[in-house]
Write an enzyme that holds these catalytic residues in place. Structure first.
Site, PDB file in Angstrom:
ATOM      1  N   LYS A 211      29.118 -36.747-149.183  1.00  0.00           N
ATOM      2  CA  LYS A 211      29.666 -37.240-150.441  1.00  0.00           C
ATOM      3  C   LYS A 211      28.590 -37.384-151.517  1.00  0.00           C
ATOM      4  O   LYS A 211      27.397 -37.320-151.265  1.00  0.00           O
ATOM      5  CB  LYS A 211      30.434 -38.545-150.208  1.00  0.00           C
TER       6      LYS A 211
ATOM      7  N   ARG B 262      34.923 -39.546-140.195  1.00  0.00           N
ATOM      8  CA  ARG B 262      35.518 -38.318-140.734  1.00  0.00           C
ATOM      9  C   ARG B 262      34.369 -37.442-141.220  1.00  0.00           C
ATOM     10  O   ARG B 262      33.586 -37.842-142.084  1.00  0.00           O
ATOM     11  CB  ARG B 262      36.472 -38.671-141.866  1.00  0.00           C
TER      12      ARG B 262
END
Length: 294
Positions: free
Chosen positions: A224, A258
């Protein structure tokens, strides 16, 4: 650290989250996905990616048909057409999660064999809780402030950890009021979702405070922007930072990870389990007397 209802049944398998770390692989059937830029948009590619992830040790495969990022709406029928064939192909092999905020898509996916609904909008549509309650599926409730696929400029929090915890507690209460059993709820603090890098770093630094919620905690931090901005790394060069953040969260209570880089994340989580004493080494040879040599 507190985990209420640590033993969960997901996709026909029992998992004891008091001593297990689980990797959720990501398969995006979108032409504009955040990380792979459409590499698994084709049906065959999506199914193959899911199978490869399961072979690499992922216990859950999360299938999405629409990115989280702001953009034009995709008709529900089109999202169902993207997701359901992948669910049907993978669900006999691995627990399948569907990344959607549409109750109609969730229902179709559950009927096709999905075991988890991953709602990154935090039950923005309360009917999602009704769909889950009418099934055996688990729901992931993520923290995010904006309406689905819209921008939330300059998000403000009085105290990001407290505000996230309050949001998750309220949305969990909503799910419970609609009939979702507590043992079928997972909470995700939403790294980067409507948060700046500084806010996400603080959320990560104080991650242990979220265990006061008593739930099974999922983190979706793989590759991210908070990692890229912290390290000055482009999207394809954030693996080390992703693993470091995952290890930190594991040490402070996260249980589901995840991830895009499945093999590396599986190795990281299994190593943590071995250090904790939850998993035996694959073998022992170093400074160990060989069997039969007394």
């Amino acid at each position: 650290m507190r985990i209420d209802h640590p033993v969960r049944r997901i996709g026909g398998r029992e998992i004891d989250f008091s001593r297990r770390l689980v990797v959720m692989a990501i398969v995006n059937r979108t032409p504009d996905s955040f990380y792979d830029r459409g590499a698994t948009f084709a049906l065959d590619a999506a199914i193959a990616a899911g199978m490869d992830a399961a072979a690499a040790g992922a216990e859950i495969v999360d299938v999405g048909g629409v990115p989280f990022a702001p953009g034009p709406a995709l008709p529900v029928a089109d999202e169902i057409a993207r997701i359901v064939p992948v669910v049907e192909a993978l669900s006999p092999l691995v627990a399948v999660s569907v990344d959607t905020f549409h109750p109609e898509v969730a229902r179709a996916a559950i009927e096709a064999g999905a075991a988890i609904v991953n709602d990154t909008t935090g039950l923005h549509d309360p009917r999602m809780a009704d769909v889950v309650a009418d099934s055996d599926a688990t729901v992931v409730i993520a923290h995010s402030l904006a309406a689905p696929r819209t921008q939330h400029p300059l998000p403000h929090y009085d105290d990001v950890v407290r505000d996230v915890a309050d949001f998750l507690r309220a949305r969990r209460d909503l799910a419970l009021s609609r009939g979702v059993p507590p043992e079928r709820i997972v909470l995700d603090p939403g790294h980067d979702l409507n948060k700046s890098t500084a806010q996400t770093l603080e959320l990560t630094r104080r991650f242990g405070e979220l265990t006061e919620l008593g739930g099974v905690l999922l983190v979706a931090l793989s590759n991210k922007d908070f990692i890229g901005e912290s390290l000055d790394r482009e999207r394809g060069d954030r693996l080390a930072g992703s693993l470091a953040a995952a290890a930190w969260c594991a040490a402070h209570g996260a249980r589901i990870f995840r991830a895009h880089n499945v093999r590396e994340t599986v190795d990281a989580t299994r190593m943590i389990e071995a250090i904790e004493g939850w998993r035996d080494p694959a073998y022992q040879r170093h400074n160990v007397r060989p069997e039969g040599n007394d």
